[in-house]
Design a protein around this motif. Structure first.
Motif, mmCIF file in Angstrom:
data_model
loop_
_atom_site.group_PDB
_atom_site.id
_atom_site.type_symbol
_atom_site.label_atom_id
_atom_site.label_comp_id
_atom_site.label_asym_id
_atom_site.label_seq_id
_atom_site.Cartn_x
_atom_site.Cartn_y
_atom_site.Cartn_z
ATOM 1 N N PHE A 1 57.388 30.521 68.564
ATOM 2 C CA PHE A 1 57.580 30.022 67.194
ATOM 3 C C PHE A 1 57.237 28.533 67.153
ATOM 4 N N CYS A 2 57.736 27.794 68.136
ATOM 5 C CA CYS A 2 57.438 26.358 68.197
ATOM 6 C C CYS A 2 55.942 26.109 68.358
ATOM 7 N N ALA A 3 55.282 26.948 69.159
ATOM 8 C CA ALA A 3 53.840 26.796 69.354
ATOM 9 C C ALA A 3 53.094 27.005 68.037
ATOM 10 N N PHE A 4 53.562 27.937 67.216
ATOM 11 C CA PHE A 4 52.954 28.085 65.893
ATOM 12 C C PHE A 4 53.240 26.845 65.047
ATOM 13 N N ALA A 5 54.458 26.310 65.147
ATOM 14 C CA ALA A 5 54.825 25.138 64.351
ATOM 15 C C ALA A 5 53.980 23.914 64.711
ATOM 16 N N VAL A 6 53.636 23.762 65.993
ATOM 17 C CA VAL A 6 52.841 22.593 66.417
ATOM 18 C C VAL A 6 51.368 22.949 66.641
ATOM 19 N N PRO B 1 44.239 38.158 71.390
ATOM 20 C CA PRO B 1 43.002 37.918 70.635
ATOM 21 C C PRO B 1 42.161 36.833 71.319
ATOM 22 N N ALA B 2 40.937 36.700 70.914
ATOM 23 C CA ALA B 2 40.070 35.660 71.466
ATOM 24 C C ALA B 2 40.507 34.274 71.001
ATOM 25 N N ARG B 3 41.049 34.200 69.795
ATOM 26 C CA ARG B 3 41.479 32.923 69.204
ATOM 27 C C ARG B 3 42.732 33.144 68.376
ATOM 28 N N VAL B 4 43.447 32.074 68.118
ATOM 29 C CA VAL B 4 44.573 32.098 67.187
ATOM 30 C C VAL B 4 44.153 31.240 65.999
ATOM 31 N N GLN B 5 44.168 31.833 64.833
ATOM 32 C CA GLN B 5 43.805 31.102 63.618
ATOM 33 C C GLN B 5 45.074 30.589 62.948
ATOM 34 N N PHE B 6 45.127 29.295 62.690
ATOM 35 C CA PHE B 6 46.264 28.701 61.992
ATOM 36 C C PHE B 6 45.888 28.529 60.530
ATOM 37 N N GLU B 7 46.799 28.904 59.651
ATOM 38 C CA GLU B 7 46.574 28.777 58.214
ATOM 39 C C GLU B 7 46.738 27.326 57.774
ATOM 40 N N ARG B 8 45.720 26.795 57.134
ATOM 41 C CA ARG B 8 45.853 25.456 56.552
ATOM 42 C C ARG B 8 46.896 25.528 55.445
ATOM 43 N N GLY B 9 47.772 24.567 55.409
ATOM 44 C CA GLY B 9 48.816 24.549 54.389
ATOM 45 C C GLY B 9 50.073 25.320 54.770
ATOM 46 N N TYR C 1 48.957 27.524 74.410
ATOM 47 C CA TYR C 1 50.219 28.141 74.814
ATOM 48 C C TYR C 1 50.326 29.565 74.277
ATOM 49 N N LEU C 2 49.984 29.762 73.018
ATOM 50 C CA LEU C 2 50.084 31.096 72.436
ATOM 51 C C LEU C 2 49.208 32.092 73.196
ATOM 52 N N LEU C 3 47.998 31.706 73.520
ATOM 53 C CA LEU C 3 47.110 32.613 74.257
ATOM 54 C C LEU C 3 47.610 32.843 75.676
ATOM 55 N N ARG C 4 48.137 31.797 76.312
ATOM 56 C CA ARG C 4 48.649 31.922 77.683
ATOM 57 C C ARG C 4 49.850 32.866 77.757
ATOM 58 N N THR C 5 50.630 32.936 76.696
ATOM 59 C CA THR C 5 51.846 33.762 76.696
ATOM 60 C C THR C 5 51.645 35.088 75.964
ATOM 61 N N TRP C 6 50.400 35.501 75.808
ATOM 62 C CA TRP C 6 50.051 36.760 75.144
ATOM 63 C C TRP C 6 49.523 37.706 76.209
ATOM 64 N N HIS C 7 49.965 38.942 76.215
ATOM 65 C CA HIS C 7 49.512 39.914 77.219
ATOM 66 C C HIS C 7 47.998 40.087 77.125
ATOM 67 N N PRO C 8 47.299 40.099 78.270
ATOM 68 C CA PRO C 8 45.837 40.218 78.244
ATOM 69 C C PRO C 8 45.326 41.461 77.510
ATOM 70 N N ALA C 9 46.097 42.553 77.503
ATOM 71 C CA ALA C 9 45.651 43.784 76.848
ATOM 72 C C ALA C 9 45.635 43.674 75.324
ATOM 73 N N THR C 10 46.420 42.768 74.756
ATOM 74 C CA THR C 10 46.505 42.646 73.295
ATOM 75 C C THR C 10 46.135 41.259 72.792
#
Length: 135
Positions: free
Chosen positions: A47-52, A68-76, A57-66
Motif C-alpha cells: 500500500f505504501c509503495a502505491f502511495a509513493v 505484470p511487466a509494468r505498474v501504471q500509476f494513475e495521475r491524480g 518494490y511492487l514488481l519485486r514483491t509480486w509473484h513471477p507467475a502473475t
C-alpha cells in the motif's frame, strides 16, 4: 522524484499504512530492501509503495507467475488510508495467507475506496503478492 528520494523524505513522517509508527521504522524499511515477515506486513508495505509510486518494490514483491511487466500509476490518484479487515495465515510459520482490506484514496479531488482480498505466498523464502481472490 525517485522512489528512494521519496522514502528518505518521508522517513520521520507517520507511515501511510495506518500503524502508529514512523514510515522509516515501519514500511519504509521493507521498501528499502528488508523482507516483510508476514503477509499483512507485505500488504501494508505494498500500500505504501502505491502511495509513493515505488514500481520497483511492487514488481519485486509480486509473484513471477502473475507479475505484470509494468505498474501504471494513475495521475491524480492519492492513496490516503488502509484498513485491514481480516487476515488468514500469513504468519512467519505459514507458506500462504490472505489479507482482506479497504484502501481509501482521493482521485482528482473525489474520495473513493477499493476492497480486496489478496492472496500471498512464499516465493524463494519471501512473502510475495500472488493475486486477488476471485480474479
Amino acid at each position: 522524484m525517485s522512489p528512494a528520494s521519496r522514502r528518505a523524505q518521508r522517513a520521520g513522517e507517520p507511515c501511510p499504512c495506518g500503524l502508529q509508527a514512523a514510515y522509516g521504522e515501519c514500511c519504509g524499511r521493507y521498501l528499502a530492501g528488508r523482507d516483510a515477515p508476514t503477509a499483512e506486513a507485505l500488504m501494508r508495505s505494498r500500500f505504501c509503495a502505491f502511495a509513493v509510486e515505488d514500481e520497483v518494490y511492487l514488481l519485486r514483491t509480486w509473484h513471477p507467475a502473475t507479475r505484470p511487466a509494468r505498474v501504471q500509476f494513475e495521475r491524480g490518484m492519492r492513496w490516503t488510508e488502509l484498513e485491514i479487515e481480516a487476515v488468514t495465515g500469513g504468519s512467519p510459520i505459514h507458506t500462504e495467507g490472505t489479507v482482506t482490506f479497504r484502501a481509501h484514496y482521493v482521485y482528482r479531488g473525489r474520495p473513493g475506496e477499493m476492497r480486496e482480498q489478496s492472496r500471498f505466498v512464499r516465493h524463494e523464502g519471501a512473502w510475495v503478492y500472488l493475486d486477488a481472490v476471485g480474479e
